[in-house]
Design an enzyme around this catalytic site. Sequence first.
Site, mmCIF file in Angstrom:
data_model
loop_
_atom_site.group_PDB
_atom_site.id
_atom_site.type_symbol
_atom_site.label_atom_id
_atom_site.label_comp_id
_atom_site.label_asym_id
_atom_site.label_seq_id
_atom_site.Cartn_x
_atom_site.Cartn_y
_atom_site.Cartn_z
ATOM 1 N N GLU A 257 15.751 14.342 21.442
ATOM 2 C CA GLU A 257 14.470 14.042 20.791
ATOM 3 C C GLU A 257 13.406 14.495 21.772
ATOM 4 O OE1 GLU A 257 11.240 12.619 20.049
ATOM 5 O OE2 GLU A 257 11.976 10.564 20.248
ATOM 6 N N CYS A 291 5.356 10.785 21.367
ATOM 7 C CA CYS A 291 5.720 12.139 20.919
ATOM 8 C C CYS A 291 5.360 12.380 19.457
ATOM 9 C CB CYS A 291 7.197 12.407 21.175
ATOM 10 S SG CYS A 291 8.224 11.096 20.555
#
Length: 486
Positions: A257, A291
């Site tokens: 990720e 993020c």
Amino acid sequence: MIGNLKMIDLISDFIESYESASNLQGLNVYNPENLQIIKTLICDSPKKINQKIEEAQGVQCFWASSSNEYRQDKLKSWSSLCERHKSDLASLLSLEQGKPLSESLIEIDASIKNIKWAADCLDEEYSYETSSHVDKATNVIKYEPIGIVAAITPWNFPSAMITRKVAPALAAGCVVLAKPAEDTPLSALALLALAREAGIDEGIFDVVLLSREGAGVFSKLCFENPNVRLLSFTGSTAVGKTLITESAQNVTKLSLELGGDAPFIVTERANLDKAIDAAFASKFRNAGQTCICANRIYIHEHVYERFKKGFVRRVAQARIGGAFDNEVEIGPLINEQALNRLRKIEEELKGQSISPIYIDFEQEYPDGSSGYFFKPAIYEVSHKCSLINQEIFGPIAFLCRYSDTDDIAALANDTPYGLAAYIYDQNSGEAKALADQLHFGMVGINEIRIADASIPFGGAKHSGIGREGGQDALKYFMNMKYICHA
Ligand code: ADP
């Protein structure tokens, strides 16, 4: 403040054992609000890390062959203990990470849900039969634990990222070694202490501590060991790419990720009040250090000026300060590198003759603060600005005007990243049509709360490989086996 933290007391025996068990390098854990050292830990040596991998190997068979009910019980005890210590876990998180306590409480709730979700996933069937292509045979499809799992987590969600990896891996029957980010290891140690109390014994889940300089040692040792079958990483795309190369050695499975560059699209049909609040929350939560946060805000020209006015007003209301001040919405950045990186971005903008339309010059930092605070700033940029696709990871917002509705998907997709995107548009049909054109793993339509244990979190392109959470949360930690039974 530190003296009031019961959690530090709770884990201090545990920390002591880390200190005496290892003898490598000191790791200072700082409060980013005032740079005071909260705790000095000792890093694990390569020898110690290999020992921990061996311990994991020693219990992998036991854990993999334990019943679903057994593992479910352990995970439920773990989540109950986290629930009981919720406020201490949140305080510890804020202390080492700097985010406002209200945000830490939300993160701890999410962490508890991650553990419960993984436990509940064990109610599903992980083996099924189908009719076979061979006469009088049966096809059996089984999901089996993949083996030892390594996890590397970032500092922006020190608790949610550990639980989102460790809980489903444990539920799937894998043993786990996790390396938290060097800035925020205390939350990981607290979760580990509670896991031990829940009966998740040594070897089944353990934590490795390393400094920033030595961070690469953990993945290197894991990739060298053929029994470590999966490495789950959340962090930068740059490190993710290194891990892809290194994982070739033993064909270790990866779950990555990585970075994001989320477009936040406000169409001419948006509910502007909601869009402004959502853009603010998405951009400035965790001081912009997430993020999936809005990295570039595209606003249709018909509503641009109204959005800008409202957004500037909203940012101006936000108080900067310490995590334990109830009125604070924006805490400090995590460390000096983060501060320097944002200063460099400001310099680059200046170099391109782009001035901020808003910086809160008036607002004072907390009294006598020497922390890593950075004042929120808003810039108007064009899509051609070279910085628009850089992951900002801080409280700098980019507003970008667009005019051609047919082009907005192309502008949003014009990035190597593909994690999250947001659309604010009250016309459901138009919003869905736009969402279909976006090359991102997750799209929020009139919604920014897109992270939860129940959803498959993850991205496309340079934002990563694989998904975490959702219905298939455990399957990523399992191998599919096909048996043809004639
Ligand atoms: P950030 O720049 O936001 O800290 P990183 O990707 O550098 O993001 O860090 C995320 C995690 O990866 C942290 O736990 C960090 O210690 C770890 N890490 C950093 N460099 C490496 C590396 N070369 N190999 C493996 N892990 C690393």
